[in-house]
Design a protein around this motif. Structure first.
Motif, PDB file in Angstrom:
ATOM      1  N   SER A  47       0.858  -1.181   0.000  1.00  0.00           N
ATOM      2  CA  SER A  47       0.000   0.000   0.000  1.00  0.00           C
ATOM      3  C   SER A  47       0.894   1.230   0.000  1.00  0.00           C
ATOM      4  O   SER A  47       2.079   1.132   0.330  1.00  0.00           O
ATOM      5  N   ARG A  48       0.352   2.370  -0.391  1.00  0.00           N
ATOM      6  CA  ARG A  48       1.112   3.606  -0.248  1.00  0.00           C
ATOM      7  C   ARG A  48       0.168   4.805  -0.284  1.00  0.00           C
ATOM      8  O   ARG A  48      -0.947   4.733  -0.785  1.00  0.00           O
ATOM      9  N   GLN A  49       0.650   5.906   0.274  1.00  0.00           N
ATOM     10  CA  GLN A  49      -0.151   7.120   0.344  1.00  0.00           C
ATOM     11  C   GLN A  49      -0.324   7.749  -1.035  1.00  0.00           C
ATOM     12  O   GLN A  49       0.448   7.486  -1.944  1.00  0.00           O
ATOM     13  N   THR A  50      -1.330   8.636  -1.137  1.00  0.00           N
ATOM     14  CA  THR A  50      -1.540   9.429  -2.347  1.00  0.00           C
ATOM     15  C   THR A  50      -1.387  10.892  -1.943  1.00  0.00           C
ATOM     16  O   THR A  50      -2.244  11.431  -1.246  1.00  0.00           O
ATOM     17  N   ILE A  51      -0.302  11.497  -2.339  1.00  0.00           N
ATOM     18  CA  ILE A  51      -0.048  12.905  -1.989  1.00  0.00           C
ATOM     19  C   ILE A  51       0.108  13.691  -3.281  1.00  0.00           C
ATOM     20  O   ILE A  51       0.901  13.305  -4.156  1.00  0.00           O
ATOM     21  N   ILE A  59      -7.203   7.875   3.901  1.00  0.00           N
ATOM     22  CA  ILE A  59      -6.580   9.196   3.746  1.00  0.00           C
ATOM     23  C   ILE A  59      -5.517   9.290   4.827  1.00  0.00           C
ATOM     24  O   ILE A  59      -5.559   8.548   5.807  1.00  0.00           O
ATOM     25  N   THR A  60      -4.570  10.216   4.649  1.00  0.00           N
ATOM     26  CA  THR A  60      -3.489  10.276   5.634  1.00  0.00           C
ATOM     27  C   THR A  60      -3.244  11.673   6.174  1.00  0.00           C
ATOM     28  O   THR A  60      -3.502  12.675   5.480  1.00  0.00           O
ATOM     29  N   THR A  61      -2.737  11.685   7.422  1.00  0.00           N
ATOM     30  CA  THR A  61      -2.203  12.920   8.012  1.00  0.00           C
ATOM     31  C   THR A  61      -0.787  12.625   8.522  1.00  0.00           C
ATOM     32  O   THR A  61      -0.317  13.265   9.458  1.00  0.00           O
ATOM     33  N   GLY A  62      -0.110  11.659   7.927  1.00  0.00           N
ATOM     34  CA  GLY A  62       1.202  11.219   8.408  1.00  0.00           C
ATOM     35  C   GLY A  62       0.978  10.199   9.512  1.00  0.00           C
ATOM     36  O   GLY A  62       0.983   8.995   9.279  1.00  0.00           O
ATOM     37  N   GLU A  63       0.796  10.661  10.711  1.00  0.00           N
ATOM     38  CA  GLU A  63       0.182   9.896  11.798  1.00  0.00           C
ATOM     39  C   GLU A  63      -1.088  10.661  12.136  1.00  0.00           C
ATOM     40  O   GLU A  63      -1.138  11.879  11.958  1.00  0.00           O
ATOM     41  N   VAL A  81      -7.422  17.968   5.837  1.00  0.00           N
ATOM     42  CA  VAL A  81      -8.466  18.749   5.146  1.00  0.00           C
ATOM     43  C   VAL A  81      -8.272  18.614   3.628  1.00  0.00           C
ATOM     44  O   VAL A  81      -9.233  18.409   2.879  1.00  0.00           O
ATOM     45  N   SER A  82      -7.029  18.682   3.197  1.00  0.00           N
ATOM     46  CA  SER A  82      -6.748  18.583   1.770  1.00  0.00           C
ATOM     47  C   SER A  82      -7.063  17.173   1.240  1.00  0.00           C
ATOM     48  O   SER A  82      -7.649  16.999   0.173  1.00  0.00           O
ATOM     49  N   GLN A  83      -6.698  16.156   2.038  1.00  0.00           N
ATOM     50  CA  GLN A  83      -6.982  14.768   1.616  1.00  0.00           C
ATOM     51  C   GLN A  83      -8.486  14.513   1.499  1.00  0.00           C
ATOM     52  O   GLN A  83      -8.930  13.754   0.634  1.00  0.00           O
ATOM     53  N   PRO A 139      -4.535   3.505  -4.321  1.00  0.00           N
ATOM     54  CA  PRO A 139      -5.124   4.286  -5.416  1.00  0.00           C
ATOM     55  C   PRO A 139      -4.179   4.544  -6.589  1.00  0.00           C
ATOM     56  O   PRO A 139      -4.620   4.575  -7.738  1.00  0.00           O
ATOM     57  N   LEU A 140      -2.886   4.714  -6.332  1.00  0.00           N
ATOM     58  CA  LEU A 140      -1.971   5.033  -7.436  1.00  0.00           C
ATOM     59  C   LEU A 140      -1.466   3.790  -8.167  1.00  0.00           C
ATOM     60  O   LEU A 140      -0.648   3.900  -9.082  1.00  0.00           O
ATOM     61  N   MET A 141      -1.959   2.633  -7.774  1.00  0.00           N
ATOM     62  CA  MET A 141      -1.542   1.405  -8.462  1.00  0.00           C
ATOM     63  C   MET A 141      -2.062   1.441  -9.896  1.00  0.00           C
ATOM     64  O   MET A 141      -3.237   1.736 -10.132  1.00  0.00           O
ATOM     65  N   SER A 142      -1.199   1.133 -10.859  1.00  0.00           N
ATOM     66  CA  SER A 142      -1.634   1.179 -12.265  1.00  0.00           C
ATOM     67  C   SER A 142      -2.102  -0.211 -12.712  1.00  0.00           C
ATOM     68  O   SER A 142      -1.831  -1.213 -12.037  1.00  0.00           O
ATOM     69  N   ASP A 143      -2.769  -0.252 -13.845  1.00  0.00           N
ATOM     70  CA  ASP A 143      -3.145  -1.552 -14.425  1.00  0.00           C
ATOM     71  C   ASP A 143      -1.904  -2.418 -14.625  1.00  0.00           C
ATOM     72  O   ASP A 143      -1.923  -3.620 -14.372  1.00  0.00           O
TER      73      ASP A 143
END
Ligand code: PLP
Length: 393
Positions: free
Chosen positions: A8-12, A196-200, A262-264, A372-376
């Motif tokens: 998994s990974r964040q989407t920033i 969604i993330t806020t870091g921690e 808020v942005s996420q 979410p950023l995983m591609s086909d």
């Protein structure tokens, strides 16, 4: 050399970076307007009256249990197929912790097992004070029955929705997880791998005005500045005055984290749809492999995509499959080592064999990459590697 595919990974994006930079240039890095704005956005999104932002999902569970009155001599139940934080919340407060086995189809508490265990506990006069129901992987299968059983037996229900921000209930897809009429409170985590993330970061949502007020105090040392709550204020006390009414903690989220939150929130729908479409695609592409796939649903937030090896259909071991994927830089993972088998919980009296469904699940499960950023192309690489390992072994 192939690129790495994490589980998994964040989407920033640039908007997130700008939001954090704006906060850094502002007057408040903590206890400022961003935390309140994030709470308001989360409460409105979930549909619940109150949201209390805290430093992480573990702190959220600890505070909720304290706010609900758990303490020494108390009893908390949760499911073994979770991160240790779900159980530790009870231990922080000196309460006993016990577990309810899972339904292997869902990875979450088995309502039949809960019903039987509650009946036995009732007969023995030791029902739990709190049940922490974990929405494993973001799913909520069977939750209505769990909630009804808690209501019937007078057990306070807390939803550990660390995996499930953005999910909706299987039994009521109009309702966001966190807004169930029968639960006392719901906790979320905003660790980078979550919806969604806020870091921690973490959040508690509740309908109860009283609990919300108490949690707001507990996350900040048990202190209040609300004039209506003061018991010992003097006539000449000014704006500096505060009172400590409870033994609380510094579990605050800072405004830098909240600005990211808020942005996420602006992209939560797109993040959810991206995860759901990856899950739909896995279901299609993996259908012919000797794997038990997770139940298909668009209600889940799909924090994890957990497949289970079917030993009646393949001789390939989970370890061999894990190593094969790692060899191709595909970082599959395993969720979860059953909590009751951890040395800490063994010292408290649990042993292997206590919760056979969770232990069997652990022996055969594998979390495939999903984010979410995983591609086909990324997903096709995972599927090709599984095909190769399982069909041409
Ligand atoms: C089910 C569950 N509950 C609670 C937590 C704790 O959340 P945090 O890492 O934000 O403290 C986690 C973290 O991964 C989790 O998976």
């Amino acid at each position: 050399m192939h690129s790495r595919i994490p589980y998994s990974r964040q989407t920033i994006d640039d908007a997130d970076i700008a939001a954090v930079a704006d906060c850094l240039r502002s007057d408040f890095l903590t206890q400022g307007p961003q935390t309140r704005a994030f709470e308001e956005a989360a409460a409105a999104y979930v549909g619940c009256e109150h949201a209390i932002a805290v430093s992480n999902g573990t702190a959220a569970l600890h505070l909720v249990c304290q706010g609900l009155g758990l303490g020494p001599g108390g009893l908390l139940w949760t499911s073994p197929n979770s991160f240790v934080a779900s159980a530790n919340a009870g231990r922080y407060l000196g309460a006993d912790v016990d577990f309810v086995d899972i339904d292997p189809q869902t990875g979450s508490i088995d309502p039949d097992a809960l019903e039987a265990k509650l009946a036995k506990a009732g007969a023995e006069g030791r029902k739990p004070d709190i049940l922490i129901a974990v929405h494993f992987a973001g799913h909520s299968f069977g939750f209505d029955r769990v909630a009804a059983l808690c209501a019937e037996h007078g057990v306070l229900l807390v939803e550990d929705a660390a995996h499930a921000f953005g999910a909706v209930y299987e039994d009521d897809p109009q309702c966001k997880v966190g807004n169930h009429p029968l639960s006392a409170a719901t906790t979320f985590s905003f660790h980078p791998l979550k919806s969604i993330t806020t870091g921690e970061g973490g959040m508690i949502v509740t309908r109860s005005d009283m609990l919300a007020r108490e949690l707001g105090m507990l996350r900040s040392h048990g202190i209040t500045k609300d004039p209506a709550l003061m018991t010992h204020a003097r006539q000449d006390d000014g704006d500096w005055y505060y009172e400590q009414h409870l033994l609380g903690f510094n579990y605050r989220m800072c405004d830098i984290q909240a600005a990211l939150g808020v942005s996420q929130m602006q992209k939560i729908d797109a993040l959810m749809e991206a995860r759901r479409s990856r899950a739909r695609r896995y279901a299609e592409l993996l259908a012919d492999l000797p794997l038990s796939l997770p139940l298909a649903t668009d209600c889940s937030s799909w924090h994890l995509y957990v497949v289970r090896l079917d030993p009646t259909r393949t001789q390939v071991s989970r370890r061999a499959l894990f190593d094969r994927l790692r060899g191709e830089r595909i970082e599959a993972h395993v969720h979860y080592i059953p909590i009751h088998t951890q040395p800490y919980y063994r010292k408290l009296g649990s042993t292997s064999g206590d919760f056979p469904q969770s232990e069997h699940y652990y022996d055969y499960c594998l979390s495939l990459p999903i984010y979410p950023l995983m591609s086909d192309e990324d997903q096709d690489r995972v599927v090709a590697c599984l095909n190769d390992a399982l069909l041409h072994a």
